[in-house]
Design an enzyme around this catalytic site. Structure first.
Site, mmCIF file in Angstrom:
data_model
loop_
_atom_site.group_PDB
_atom_site.id
_atom_site.type_symbol
_atom_site.label_atom_id
_atom_site.label_comp_id
_atom_site.label_asym_id
_atom_site.label_seq_id
_atom_site.Cartn_x
_atom_site.Cartn_y
_atom_site.Cartn_z
ATOM 1 N N LYS A 110 0.860 -1.191 0.000
ATOM 2 C CA LYS A 110 0.000 0.000 0.000
ATOM 3 C C LYS A 110 0.888 1.230 0.000
ATOM 4 O O LYS A 110 1.751 1.393 0.866
ATOM 5 C CB LYS A 110 -0.898 -0.015 1.234
ATOM 6 N N LYS A 119 -2.411 -1.460 -3.701
ATOM 7 C CA LYS A 119 -3.238 -0.259 -3.610
ATOM 8 C C LYS A 119 -2.370 0.989 -3.702
ATOM 9 O O LYS A 119 -1.346 1.029 -3.023
ATOM 10 C CB LYS A 119 -3.957 -0.311 -2.268
HETATM 11 C C1 PBG Z 1 -7.267 3.585 5.821
HETATM 12 C C2 PBG Z 1 -7.661 3.323 4.427
HETATM 13 C C3 PBG Z 1 -7.496 4.219 3.364
HETATM 14 C C4 PBG Z 1 -8.098 3.649 2.266
HETATM 15 C C5 PBG Z 1 -8.605 2.391 2.659
HETATM 16 N N1 PBG Z 1 -8.300 2.209 4.009
HETATM 17 C C6 PBG Z 1 -6.925 5.596 3.310
HETATM 18 C C7 PBG Z 1 -5.581 5.861 3.829
HETATM 19 O O1 PBG Z 1 -4.741 4.995 3.950
HETATM 20 O O2 PBG Z 1 -5.363 7.044 4.165
HETATM 21 C C8 PBG Z 1 -8.191 4.313 0.919
HETATM 22 C C9 PBG Z 1 -9.232 3.848 0.008
HETATM 23 C C10 PBG Z 1 -9.546 4.754 -1.113
HETATM 24 O O3 PBG Z 1 -8.934 5.806 -1.346
HETATM 25 O O4 PBG Z 1 -10.500 4.399 -1.830
HETATM 26 N N2 PBG Z 1 -6.400 2.723 6.423
#
Ligand code: PBG
Length: 340
Positions: free
Chosen positions: A207, A262
């Site tokens: 991520k 992601k």
């Molecule tokens: C939080 C989380 C995030 C997303 C999913 N879980 C945001 C972040 O890490 O700040 C993002 C999902 C999206 O942008 O659709 N842990």
């Protein structure tokens, strides 16, 4: 799928004409290498307190925050259309947020109540719970902050409590999205010890610290808390590919059942390499900013939104993703079902 392109023995033009296989719709369908099915999609939902509450998310056209009573019929729609799993994200009332995010392991928190309600009403749809503290912290960070630092090991203790709490509520898939080191192993051990040997762990293994999460942070209400801060000390640097393979390898070794990359489209190279290298079921997250860009350009008439969505989701499949988390899941599944 291998990334090294094989060399085929083939007669040269004019004997070989690749356009023969593109002339008509039926032949194109027959030779298509990948396909998109409702069964490949995961629909995320944002949940609100109360009943009969429905709030549109301005930066995610077509997406609304819903109270649990209104969420149930939407998940029933997913079941009818063949969407196998939904991902739930709670909008925590500000007065329930703390520095340590303890609301995350309150067995009666919004997420746990939603899980119990859905498992009663629509048991055939899988539920994926997000394991990270950001909906619950006053800092908007995924971990506990001490002296300006996101402390890893203390956060793991909190994440373990959060994952157990979700599993107890009936969550099928716990999905750590926090990027702390060592959390998958700790969560697997705790789940097993508590008897949740069948609870699946989906690791957000690679991520990235991405600017494409903007609309999501607005939707769950963590954007304001986060302010100008970022998540670069735990989420990955977009410059790195090999490091993603190390992250995934560690999470697999610690017991991840499924891995996710992601964001999605800007990281297709990572999806392809992860799938090629490990062969585990691999998911892609088509994140909020990616969805918002398509919707915004389509609203202006600059692109054909539906065609761009299909092309994008097919690209994930072509890269090797087994499933895609996308805000467009319901819309796309509906379209696919109408076509057949
Ligand atoms: C939080 C989380 C995030 C997303 C999913 N879980 C945001 C972040 O890490 O700040 C993002 C999902 C999206 O942008 O659709 N842990």
């Amino acid at each position: 799928m291998s990334l090294a392109s094989p060399v085929f023995p083939q007669p040269a033009f004019p004997r070989t004409r690749l356009r023969r296989l593109r002339r008509t719709p039926w032949i194109r369908t027959l030779v298509a290498e990948t396909a998109l099915r409702p069964a490949d999609l995961v629909q995320p939902f944002f949940i609100l307190e109360g009943t009969r509450q429905r709030e549109p998310v301005p930066s995610l056209p077509g997406i609304e925050r819903l109270s649990i009573d209104l969420l149930i019929p939407e998940v029933e729609r997913c079941a009818k259309l063949g969407i196998p799993m939904v991902a739930l994200f709670p909008c925590t009332p500000p007065e329930r947020k703390t520095v340590d995010g303890r609301e995350a392991w309150n067995p009666d928190n919004l997420l746990c109540r939603a899980i119990r309600a859905l498992k009663r009403a629509v048991p055939e749809v899988g539920i994926m719970g997000d394991v990270a503290l950001d909906p619950y912290t006053t800092t908007g960070q995924d971990g506990i902050v001490r002296d300006g630092e996101i402390v890893n090991d203390e956060t793991i203790t909190a994440l373990v409590k959060q994952a157990l709490c979700q599993a107890e509520a009936g969550c099928d898939v716990v999905a750590p999205s926090d990027m702390m080191d060592g959390r998958i192993g700790a969560i697997r051990a705790a789940l097993d010890e508590a008897g949740f040997t069948s609870t699946i762990i989906l690791s957000y293994a690679a991520k990235y610290a991405s600017a494409f999460y903007g609309p999501f942070r607005e939707a769950v209400g963590s954007a304001q808390a986060l302010g100008k801060a970022d998540k670069k000390t735990y989420q990955m640097d977009p410059a790195n590919q090999r490091e993603a393979l190390r992250e995934v390898a560690l999470d697999i070794a610690e017991g991840a059942d499924l891995v996710m990359v992601k964001p999605g489209l800007p990281y297709l190279d990572i999806i392809a390499r992860v799938k090629d290298t490990f062969g585990l079921p691999t998911l892609a997250y088509h994140v909020s900013g990616e969805y918002a860009m398509i919707k915004a350009a389509a609203e202006r008439g600059w692109i054909d939104g539906e065609a761009c969505l299909f092309e994008t989701l097919l690209a994930f499949k072509r890269a090797g993703a087994d499933a895609i988390v996308t805000y467009a899941a319901l819309e796309v599944a509906e379209r696919l079902c109408r076509q057949h």
